[in-house]
Design a protein around this motif. Structure first.
Motif, short mmCIF file in Angstrom:
data_model
loop_
_atom_site.label_atom_id
_atom_site.label_comp_id
_atom_site.label_asym_id
_atom_site.label_seq_id
_atom_site.Cartn_x
_atom_site.Cartn_y
_atom_site.Cartn_z
N VAL A 126 1.20 -1.29 -0.71
CA VAL A 126 -0.20 0.11 -0.13
C VAL A 126 0.58 1.71 -0.24
O VAL A 126 0.36 1.92 -0.39
N MET A 127 2.11 0.85 1.19
CA MET A 127 3.36 2.22 0.81
C MET A 127 3.29 2.66 -0.66
O MET A 127 3.44 4.30 -1.04
N HIS A 128 3.69 1.00 -1.64
CA HIS A 128 4.70 0.99 -2.59
C HIS A 128 3.68 1.94 -3.76
O HIS A 128 3.74 2.99 -4.14
N ASN A 129 2.07 2.14 -3.38
CA ASN A 129 1.02 1.84 -4.77
C ASN A 129 1.58 3.58 -4.49
O ASN A 129 1.25 3.91 -5.25
N THR A 130 0.96 4.12 -3.42
CA THR A 130 0.73 5.59 -3.09
C THR A 130 1.76 6.23 -2.70
O THR A 130 1.89 7.45 -3.57
N LYS A 131 3.04 6.08 -2.88
CA LYS A 131 4.02 6.40 -3.68
C LYS A 131 4.35 6.66 -5.04
O LYS A 131 4.53 7.29 -4.90
N THR B 47 -7.51 3.26 -14.22
CA THR B 47 -7.79 2.56 -15.36
C THR B 47 -6.00 1.18 -15.82
O THR B 47 -7.24 -0.20 -16.13
N LEU B 48 -5.27 2.07 -15.97
CA LEU B 48 -4.44 0.91 -16.23
C LEU B 48 -3.58 -0.01 -15.47
O LEU B 48 -3.55 -1.12 -15.60
N ARG B 49 -4.27 0.35 -13.39
CA ARG B 49 -3.08 -0.82 -12.84
C ARG B 49 -4.40 -1.64 -12.36
O ARG B 49 -4.16 -1.94 -11.70
N VAL B 50 -5.01 -0.64 -11.49
CA VAL B 50 -6.11 -1.09 -10.56
C VAL B 50 -6.89 -1.80 -11.12
O VAL B 50 -7.04 -2.69 -11.16
N ALA B 51 -8.01 -1.90 -12.31
CA ALA B 51 -9.44 -1.90 -12.28
C ALA B 51 -8.78 -2.76 -13.36
O ALA B 51 -9.37 -4.36 -13.25
N PRO B 52 -7.52 -4.11 -13.84
CA PRO B 52 -7.53 -4.58 -13.99
C PRO B 52 -7.77 -5.86 -13.44
O PRO B 52 -7.92 -7.19 -13.91
N THR B 53 -7.42 -5.38 -12.52
CA THR B 53 -6.96 -6.68 -11.20
C THR B 53 -8.33 -7.68 -11.37
O THR B 53 -9.41 -6.66 -11.18
N SER B 54 -8.46 -8.54 -10.53
CA SER B 54 -9.78 -8.99 -10.46
C SER B 54 -10.38 -9.01 -8.81
O SER B 54 -9.19 -8.54 -7.60
N LEU B 55 -11.30 -8.02 -9.09
CA LEU B 55 -12.19 -7.55 -7.85
C LEU B 55 -12.73 -8.56 -6.84
O LEU B 55 -13.39 -9.52 -7.24
N PRO B 56 -12.33 -8.66 -5.99
CA PRO B 56 -12.89 -9.58 -4.67
C PRO B 56 -14.62 -9.11 -4.91
O PRO B 56 -15.31 -8.53 -5.36
N ALA B 57 -14.96 -10.48 -4.67
CA ALA B 57 -16.45 -10.37 -4.37
C ALA B 57 -17.89 -9.80 -4.17
O ALA B 57 -17.06 -9.30 -2.59
N LEU C 157 -15.33 0.86 -8.14
CA LEU C 157 -14.01 2.44 -7.82
C LEU C 157 -13.66 1.91 -6.72
O LEU C 157 -12.98 2.97 -6.19
N ASP C 158 -14.12 0.68 -5.97
CA ASP C 158 -12.86 0.66 -4.89
C ASP C 158 -11.86 1.04 -4.53
O ASP C 158 -10.89 -0.58 -5.37
N THR C 159 -10.96 1.48 -4.32
CA THR C 159 -9.42 1.50 -4.15
C THR C 159 -8.75 1.04 -2.57
O THR C 159 -7.81 1.10 -2.66
N SER C 160 -9.28 0.88 -1.56
CA SER C 160 -8.74 0.24 -0.42
C SER C 160 -7.77 -0.87 -0.06
O SER C 160 -7.21 -0.72 0.83
N ARG C 161 -8.61 -2.03 -1.15
CA ARG C 161 -7.67 -2.55 -1.45
C ARG C 161 -5.87 -2.31 -1.93
O ARG C 161 -4.99 -3.48 -1.34
N TYR C 162 -5.69 -1.88 -2.59
CA TYR C 162 -4.48 -1.00 -2.94
C TYR C 162 -3.66 0.51 -2.62
O TYR C 162 -2.63 0.58 -2.45
N PHE C 163 -5.02 0.90 -1.66
CA PHE C 163 -4.23 2.33 -0.90
C PHE C 163 -5.08 2.38 0.55
O PHE C 163 -6.11 1.86 0.10
N ARG C 164 -4.72 4.08 0.97
CA ARG C 164 -5.74 4.02 2.45
C ARG C 164 -6.45 4.02 2.45
O ARG C 164 -7.54 3.83 2.99
N GLY C 165 -7.08 5.04 0.72
CA GLY C 165 -8.90 5.25 1.33
C GLY C 165 -8.71 5.92 -0.87
O GLY C 165 -7.87 6.51 -1.07
N PRO C 166 -10.45 5.63 -0.32
CA PRO C 166 -10.56 6.98 -1.82
C PRO C 166 -10.98 8.36 -2.21
O PRO C 166 -9.82 8.51 -3.16
#
Length: 118
Positions: A17-22, A66-76, A81-90
């Motif tokens: 999460v810190m790496h993604n934020t940076k 679109t290029l980084r977060v969306a292509p990954t599979s979203l949990p059920a 547009l939820d980014t909490s899995r990869y960043f601290r918050g939307p």
């Protein structure tokens, strides 16, 4: 807030999460300076310059999503547009770059505006 079962199935690693934020912060800082160059060369003034910055900063975040977060599979059960899995918050994801890159935008905007109009 994810439940304990969800965290066991797909744990959130704070280092990631810190790496993604940076990475996002570096991208937004660089693009803010480039947007300042563009706004200065175009000769934008006052509100039109700031509107230019806001629109293109949000567009940059949308493209990054679109290029980084969306292509990954979203949990059920997760919103698209939820980014909490990869960043601290939307809020940090969508608008954090607006405030982080503002100084660089204004600096390059006024510099290139002055160079073009001089």
């Amino acid at each position: 807030m994810p439940s304990e079962k969800e965290l066991q199935i797909s744990p959130i690693v704070q280092e990631s999460v810190m790496h993604n934020t940076k990475t996002l912060s570096n991208l937004q800082t660089l693009t803010a300076s480039l947007f300042g160059v563009a706004a200065g060369i175009l000769g934008l003034e006052s509100y039109s310059g700031f509107l230019f910055y806001i629109i293109f900063s949000l567009l940059t975040a949308a493209l990054f999503y679109t290029l980084r977060v969306a292509p990954t599979s979203l949990p059920a059960g997760k919103a698209p547009l939820d980014t909490s899995r990869y960043f601290r918050g939307p809020f940090e994801f969508w608008t954090g770059g607006l405030f982080n890159g503002l100084a660089g935008f204004i600096l390059t905007w006024t510099l290139f505006y002055g160079l073009v109009r001089a």
